[in-house]
Motif scaffolding. Structure first.
Motif, PDB file in Angstrom:
ATOM      1  N   ARG A 169      94.647 -68.122  53.012  1.00 20.73           N
ATOM      2  CA  ARG A 169      95.683 -68.905  52.715  1.00 20.73           C
ATOM      3  C   ARG A 169      95.948 -69.209  51.239  1.00 20.73           C
ATOM      4  O   ARG A 169      97.124 -69.921  51.064  1.00 20.73           O
ATOM      5  N   SER A 170      94.921 -68.970  50.429  1.00 19.05           N
ATOM      6  CA  SER A 170      95.107 -69.306  48.902  1.00 19.05           C
ATOM      7  C   SER A 170      95.871 -68.565  48.041  1.00 19.05           C
ATOM      8  O   SER A 170      95.964 -67.528  48.489  1.00 19.05           O
ATOM      9  N   ARG A 171      96.355 -69.151  47.033  1.00 19.23           N
ATOM     10  CA  ARG A 171      97.193 -68.397  46.187  1.00 19.23           C
ATOM     11  C   ARG A 171      96.389 -67.251  45.489  1.00 19.23           C
ATOM     12  O   ARG A 171      96.903 -66.238  45.133  1.00 19.23           O
ATOM     13  N   ALA A 172      95.279 -67.577  45.105  1.00 20.25           N
ATOM     14  CA  ALA A 172      94.108 -66.592  44.432  1.00 20.25           C
ATOM     15  C   ALA A 172      94.384 -65.513  45.306  1.00 20.25           C
ATOM     16  O   ALA A 172      94.421 -64.103  44.936  1.00 20.25           O
ATOM     17  N   TYR A 173      93.956 -65.585  46.646  1.00 19.84           N
ATOM     18  CA  TYR A 173      93.712 -64.465  47.530  1.00 19.84           C
ATOM     19  C   TYR A 173      95.171 -63.571  47.662  1.00 19.84           C
ATOM     20  O   TYR A 173      95.073 -62.504  47.501  1.00 19.84           O
ATOM     21  N   GLN A 174      96.283 -64.528  47.995  1.00 12.60           N
ATOM     22  CA  GLN A 174      97.475 -63.887  48.121  1.00 12.60           C
ATOM     23  C   GLN A 174      97.757 -63.104  46.746  1.00 12.60           C
ATOM     24  O   GLN A 174      98.487 -61.930  46.959  1.00 12.60           O
ATOM     25  N   ARG A 175      97.489 -63.399  45.546  1.00 15.37           N
ATOM     26  CA  ARG A 175      97.853 -62.547  44.233  1.00 15.37           C
ATOM     27  C   ARG A 175      97.122 -61.343  44.520  1.00 15.37           C
ATOM     28  O   ARG A 175      97.732 -60.158  44.297  1.00 15.37           O
ATOM     29  N   LEU A 176      95.798 -61.390  44.863  1.00 14.67           N
ATOM     30  CA  LEU A 176      95.048 -60.028  44.981  1.00 14.67           C
ATOM     31  C   LEU A 176      95.559 -59.172  45.974  1.00 14.67           C
ATOM     32  O   LEU A 176      95.566 -58.041  45.959  1.00 14.67           O
ATOM     33  N   ALA A 177      95.883 -59.977  47.123  1.00 16.88           N
ATOM     34  CA  ALA A 177      96.452 -59.003  48.348  1.00 16.88           C
ATOM     35  C   ALA A 177      97.553 -58.354  47.979  1.00 16.88           C
ATOM     36  O   ALA A 177      98.163 -57.510  49.027  1.00 16.88           O
ATOM     37  N   SER A 178      98.335 -58.767  47.263  1.00 18.87           N
ATOM     38  CA  SER A 178      99.631 -58.317  46.765  1.00 18.87           C
ATOM     39  C   SER A 178      99.547 -57.194  46.014  1.00 18.87           C
ATOM     40  O   SER A 178     100.428 -55.948  46.011  1.00 18.87           O
ATOM     41  N   ARG A 179      98.377 -56.602  45.501  1.00 17.82           N
ATOM     42  CA  ARG A 179      97.983 -55.552  44.582  1.00 17.82           C
ATOM     43  C   ARG A 179      97.064 -54.375  45.417  1.00 17.82           C
ATOM     44  O   ARG A 179      97.139 -53.386  45.445  1.00 17.82           O
ATOM     45  N   LEU A 180      96.058 -55.168  46.393  1.00 17.74           N
ATOM     46  CA  LEU A 180      95.353 -54.206  46.924  1.00 17.74           C
ATOM     47  C   LEU A 180      94.999 -54.905  48.504  1.00 17.74           C
ATOM     48  O   LEU A 180      95.406 -55.897  48.831  1.00 17.74           O
ATOM     49  N   ARG A 181      94.373 -54.119  49.343  1.00 20.91           N
ATOM     50  CA  ARG A 181      94.563 -54.145  50.742  1.00 20.91           C
ATOM     51  C   ARG A 181      93.152 -55.000  51.086  1.00 20.91           C
ATOM     52  O   ARG A 181      92.020 -54.629  50.412  1.00 20.91           O
ATOM     53  N   ASP A 182      93.074 -56.219  51.563  1.00 20.34           N
ATOM     54  CA  ASP A 182      91.896 -56.750  52.263  1.00 20.34           C
ATOM     55  C   ASP A 182      91.513 -55.810  53.325  1.00 20.34           C
ATOM     56  O   ASP A 182      92.059 -55.515  54.125  1.00 20.34           O
ATOM     57  N   VAL A 183      90.304 -55.196  53.276  1.00 19.85           N
ATOM     58  CA  VAL A 183      89.735 -54.460  54.320  1.00 19.85           C
ATOM     59  C   VAL A 183      89.685 -55.176  55.657  1.00 19.85           C
ATOM     60  O   VAL A 183      89.901 -54.047  56.732  1.00 19.85           O
ATOM     61  N   GLN A 184      89.571 -56.522  55.809  1.00 21.23           N
ATOM     62  CA  GLN A 184      89.650 -56.975  57.184  1.00 21.23           C
ATOM     63  C   GLN A 184      91.187 -56.980  57.691  1.00 21.23           C
ATOM     64  O   GLN A 184      91.068 -57.250  58.925  1.00 21.23           O
ATOM     65  N   ALA A 185      92.083 -56.618  57.080  1.00 28.15           N
ATOM     66  CA  ALA A 185      93.267 -56.503  57.453  1.00 28.15           C
ATOM     67  C   ALA A 185      93.902 -55.050  57.571  1.00 28.15           C
ATOM     68  O   ALA A 185      94.756 -54.890  58.051  1.00 28.15           O
ATOM     69  N   ALA A 186      93.071 -53.854  57.140  1.00 27.75           N
ATOM     70  CA  ALA A 186      93.454 -52.501  57.052  1.00 27.75           C
ATOM     71  C   ALA A 186      93.000 -52.144  58.523  1.00 27.75           C
ATOM     72  O   ALA A 186      93.415 -50.800  58.613  1.00 27.75           O
ATOM     73  N   ILE A 187      92.383 -52.804  59.296  1.00 28.51           N
ATOM     74  CA  ILE A 187      91.836 -52.034  60.557  1.00 28.51           C
ATOM     75  C   ILE A 187      92.823 -52.667  61.582  1.00 28.51           C
ATOM     76  O   ILE A 187      92.597 -53.879  61.796  1.00 28.51           O
TER      77      ILE A 187
END
Length: 257
Positions: A169-187
């Motif tokens: 939920r953090s802004r830091a995470y969301q900035r990274l997730a806008s450029r790369l995929r979180d593996v836990q959301a990829a499956i």
């Protein structure tokens, strides 16, 4: 199939009060990873018996090691490492933004190695971000900028992993997730697995982010009895495939600050 694992080892101090780099190595060895990203390693520090923990764990696993000290006082060091048994080259190791001075928080850094997976160079970057929101955001922006992920050499495939001290939920995470995929959301239908604290994990702050040419096959938060005791974080293991990438291989020269 290749495996990569990220693990905050808390200077190899377990939740049972036992200090043991060997136990950390045993936790890792059970999953036979090709690459390991470690955070919070002590090197020649008096508080942990003067052991070079990065070297000790790498030696126990039969891996080569790249280490970056985010904190250095005389001969004592503390920082992050990338371990692998595959051919690899260190491309960059450096500090991330943070306040300076006597009362400044713990300094943070990142480490970037190019690792050969069957003829394809995968760019692996590991980091350990700060505890304060503004500090983390500044560090994420630096990682996304031209010195790291935005560098011309940081081309597909890319894996960014470590302890980000940031929930989804953090802004830091969301900035990274806008450029790369979180593996836990990829499956599809994968239930996200927390990694902290190890005894009763509730928070998802250790992450692995991948570029589009990394196909995620399996993700597992390692919850063995040994892992629950060895550190206050659980390791996060990812099994993946490297998809074909067009373009030339990246050079192996070291990138300066």
């Amino acid at each position: 199939m290749p495996r990569i694992l990220t693990y905050n080892v808390r200077r190899c101090l377990g939740t049972d009060g036992r200090l043991s780099p060997g136990r950390i190595a045993d936790v890792i060895a059970a999953y036979e990873p090709d690459v390991v990203a470690l955070q919070e390693l002590d090197v020649r520090r008096a508080r942990t018996g003067g052991i070079d923990q990065a070297h000790a764990i790498a030696q126990a696993l039969g891996m080569q090691m790249h280490f970056h000290a985010s904190l250095r006082v005389m001969e004592e060091e503390y920082g992050n490492a990338i371990l692998t048994h595959r051919p690899s080259h260190l491309l960059k190791a450096g500090a991330l933004p943070g306040r300076t001075g006597r009362l400044a928080p713990e300094p943070r850094g990142a480490l970037w190695a190019s690792i050969d997976f069957g003829g394809t160079d995968v760019q692996v970057i590991t980091t350990h971000l700060g505890l304060r929101r503004n500090e983390r955001l500044a560090q994420v922006e630096r990682l996304l900028g031209p010195q790291w992920l935005g560098h011309p050499a940081c081309r597909e495939p890319v894996i960014l992993l470590g302890d980000f001290n940031a929930s989804p939920r953090s802004r830091a995470y969301q900035r990274l997730a806008s450029r790369l995929r979180d593996v836990q959301a990829a499956i599809p239908h994968h239930r996200a697995q927390p990694t902290f604290p190890s005894r009763m994990p509730m928070l998802r702050i250790d992450h692995v982010f991948v570029s589009r040419s990394i196909h995620v096959v399996r993700v597992e938060s390692v919850r063995s009895p040994m892992a629950r005791a060895a550190s206050d974080h659980l390791p996060l293991m990812v099994e993946f495939q490297v998809m074909p990438v067009r373009g030339h291989k990246i050079g192996v020269e070291h990138l300066h600050e």
